[in-house]
Design a protein around this motif. Structure first.
Motif, PDB file in Angstrom:
ATOM      1  N   CYS A  16       0.863  -1.149  -0.075  1.00 14.86           N
ATOM      2  CA  CYS A  16      -0.058  -0.001  -0.080  1.00 14.86           C
ATOM      3  C   CYS A  16       0.839   1.307   0.072  1.00 14.86           C
ATOM      4  O   CYS A  16       1.921   1.478   0.763  1.00 14.86           O
ATOM      5  CB  CYS A  16      -0.817   0.087   1.191  1.00 14.86           C
ATOM      6  SG  CYS A  16      -2.148  -1.165   1.136  1.00 14.86           S
ATOM      7  N   ALA A  28      -5.391   3.705   4.189  1.00 15.92           N
ATOM      8  CA  ALA A  28      -5.603   2.541   3.560  1.00 15.92           C
ATOM      9  C   ALA A  28      -7.158   2.269   3.407  1.00 15.92           C
ATOM     10  O   ALA A  28      -7.758   1.650   2.384  1.00 15.92           O
ATOM     11  CB  ALA A  28      -4.887   1.330   4.127  1.00 15.92           C
ATOM     12  N   HIS A  33      -8.355  -0.164   0.621  1.00 18.58           N
ATOM     13  CA  HIS A  33      -7.260  -0.897   0.603  1.00 18.58           C
ATOM     14  C   HIS A  33      -6.752  -1.692   2.234  1.00 18.58           C
ATOM     15  O   HIS A  33      -5.960  -2.308   2.036  1.00 18.58           O
ATOM     16  CB  HIS A  33      -6.199  -0.239   0.199  1.00 18.58           C
ATOM     17  CG  HIS A  33      -6.271   0.427  -1.086  1.00 18.58           C
ATOM     18  ND1 HIS A  33      -5.490   1.425  -1.374  1.00 18.58           N
ATOM     19  CD2 HIS A  33      -7.198   0.170  -2.154  1.00 18.58           C
ATOM     20  CE1 HIS A  33      -5.722   1.889  -2.667  1.00 18.58           C
ATOM     21  NE2 HIS A  33      -6.899   1.139  -3.098  1.00 18.58           N
ATOM     22  N   TYR A  37      -3.386  -3.916   3.450  1.00 19.99           N
ATOM     23  CA  TYR A  37      -2.621  -3.157   4.246  1.00 19.99           C
ATOM     24  C   TYR A  37      -1.824  -4.169   5.129  1.00 19.99           C
ATOM     25  O   TYR A  37      -2.336  -5.059   5.724  1.00 19.99           O
ATOM     26  CB  TYR A  37      -3.251  -2.075   5.100  1.00 19.99           C
ATOM     27  CG  TYR A  37      -2.343  -1.363   5.632  1.00 19.99           C
ATOM     28  CD1 TYR A  37      -1.512  -0.286   5.083  1.00 19.99           C
ATOM     29  CD2 TYR A  37      -2.061  -1.529   7.111  1.00 19.99           C
ATOM     30  CE1 TYR A  37      -0.621   0.377   5.962  1.00 19.99           C
ATOM     31  CE2 TYR A  37      -1.153  -0.745   7.822  1.00 19.99           C
ATOM     32  CZ  TYR A  37      -0.346  -0.030   7.101  1.00 19.99           C
ATOM     33  OH  TYR A  37       0.507   0.808   8.244  1.00 19.99           O
ATOM     34  N   TRP A  59      -8.882  -9.506  -1.740  1.00 23.69           N
ATOM     35  CA  TRP A  59      -9.485  -8.495  -2.455  1.00 23.69           C
ATOM     36  C   TRP A  59      -8.930  -8.752  -3.921  1.00 23.69           C
ATOM     37  O   TRP A  59      -8.228  -9.323  -4.257  1.00 23.69           O
ATOM     38  CB  TRP A  59      -8.673  -7.111  -2.121  1.00 23.69           C
ATOM     39  CG  TRP A  59      -9.526  -5.951  -2.462  1.00 23.69           C
ATOM     40  CD1 TRP A  59     -10.615  -5.191  -2.276  1.00 23.69           C
ATOM     41  CD2 TRP A  59      -8.760  -4.761  -3.243  1.00 23.69           C
ATOM     42  NE1 TRP A  59     -10.884  -4.338  -2.890  1.00 23.69           N
ATOM     43  CE2 TRP A  59      -9.733  -3.740  -3.565  1.00 23.69           C
ATOM     44  CE3 TRP A  59      -7.606  -4.578  -3.905  1.00 23.69           C
ATOM     45  CZ2 TRP A  59      -9.534  -2.554  -4.266  1.00 23.69           C
ATOM     46  CZ3 TRP A  59      -7.423  -3.519  -4.429  1.00 23.69           C
ATOM     47  CH2 TRP A  59      -8.404  -2.573  -4.654  1.00 23.69           C
ATOM     48  N   HIS A  69      -2.360   2.212  -7.843  1.00 20.52           N
ATOM     49  CA  HIS A  69      -2.470   2.503  -6.385  1.00 20.52           C
ATOM     50  C   HIS A  69      -1.584   1.716  -5.686  1.00 20.52           C
ATOM     51  O   HIS A  69      -1.597   1.910  -4.286  1.00 20.52           O
ATOM     52  CB  HIS A  69      -3.998   2.424  -6.211  1.00 20.52           C
ATOM     53  CG  HIS A  69      -4.927   3.396  -6.901  1.00 20.52           C
ATOM     54  ND1 HIS A  69      -5.287   4.341  -6.299  1.00 20.52           N
ATOM     55  CD2 HIS A  69      -5.418   3.203  -7.976  1.00 20.52           C
ATOM     56  CE1 HIS A  69      -5.763   5.174  -7.337  1.00 20.52           C
ATOM     57  NE2 HIS A  69      -6.178   4.177  -8.225  1.00 20.52           N
ATOM     58  N   PHE A  70      -0.645   0.607  -5.921  1.00 17.44           N
ATOM     59  CA  PHE A  70       0.074   0.034  -5.056  1.00 17.44           C
ATOM     60  C   PHE A  70       1.524   0.241  -5.866  1.00 17.44           C
ATOM     61  O   PHE A  70       1.703   0.225  -6.818  1.00 17.44           O
ATOM     62  CB  PHE A  70      -0.344  -1.251  -5.033  1.00 17.44           C
ATOM     63  CG  PHE A  70      -1.743  -1.626  -4.528  1.00 17.44           C
ATOM     64  CD1 PHE A  70      -1.858  -1.707  -3.010  1.00 17.44           C
ATOM     65  CD2 PHE A  70      -2.909  -1.586  -5.141  1.00 17.44           C
ATOM     66  CE1 PHE A  70      -3.229  -1.912  -2.556  1.00 17.44           C
ATOM     67  CE2 PHE A  70      -4.123  -1.683  -4.520  1.00 17.44           C
ATOM     68  CZ  PHE A  70      -4.246  -1.886  -3.194  1.00 17.44           C
TER      69      PHE A  70
END
Length: 77
Positions: A16, A28, A33, A37, A59, A69-70
């Motif tokens: 994350c 997160a 997320h 995390y 997920w 996003h990561f």
């Protein structure tokens, strides 16, 4: 990994980007997320990204979202 291209099929480690010590889990969670995390295994197959912790899928999202996003690092087979 490039943030502007979807991830190709493969195995990765995803972290994350919410890093601020005091707000990281909260950040997160706000971004959806929290199950990933602070990090999780990531498998991209057939155009879909699946996140795993303790061998359980927690997920999933499309590979473009994952790349954006990561922080993602490719893993060996």
């Amino acid at each position: 990994m490039s943030r502007d291209q979807p991830l190709p099929d493969g195995r990765y480690r995803a972290r994350c980007r919410e890093r601020c010590w005091e707000r990281s889990l909260l950040g997160a969670a706000a971004n959806g997320h929290s199950r990933v995390y602070p990090s999780a295994d990531l498998v991209v197959v057939d155009g879909w990204a699946h996140f795993y912790r303790d061998c359980q899928e927690v997920w999933s999202c499309n590979p473009s979202y994952a790349a954006t996003h990561f922080d993602v690092v490719a893993q060996g087979r």
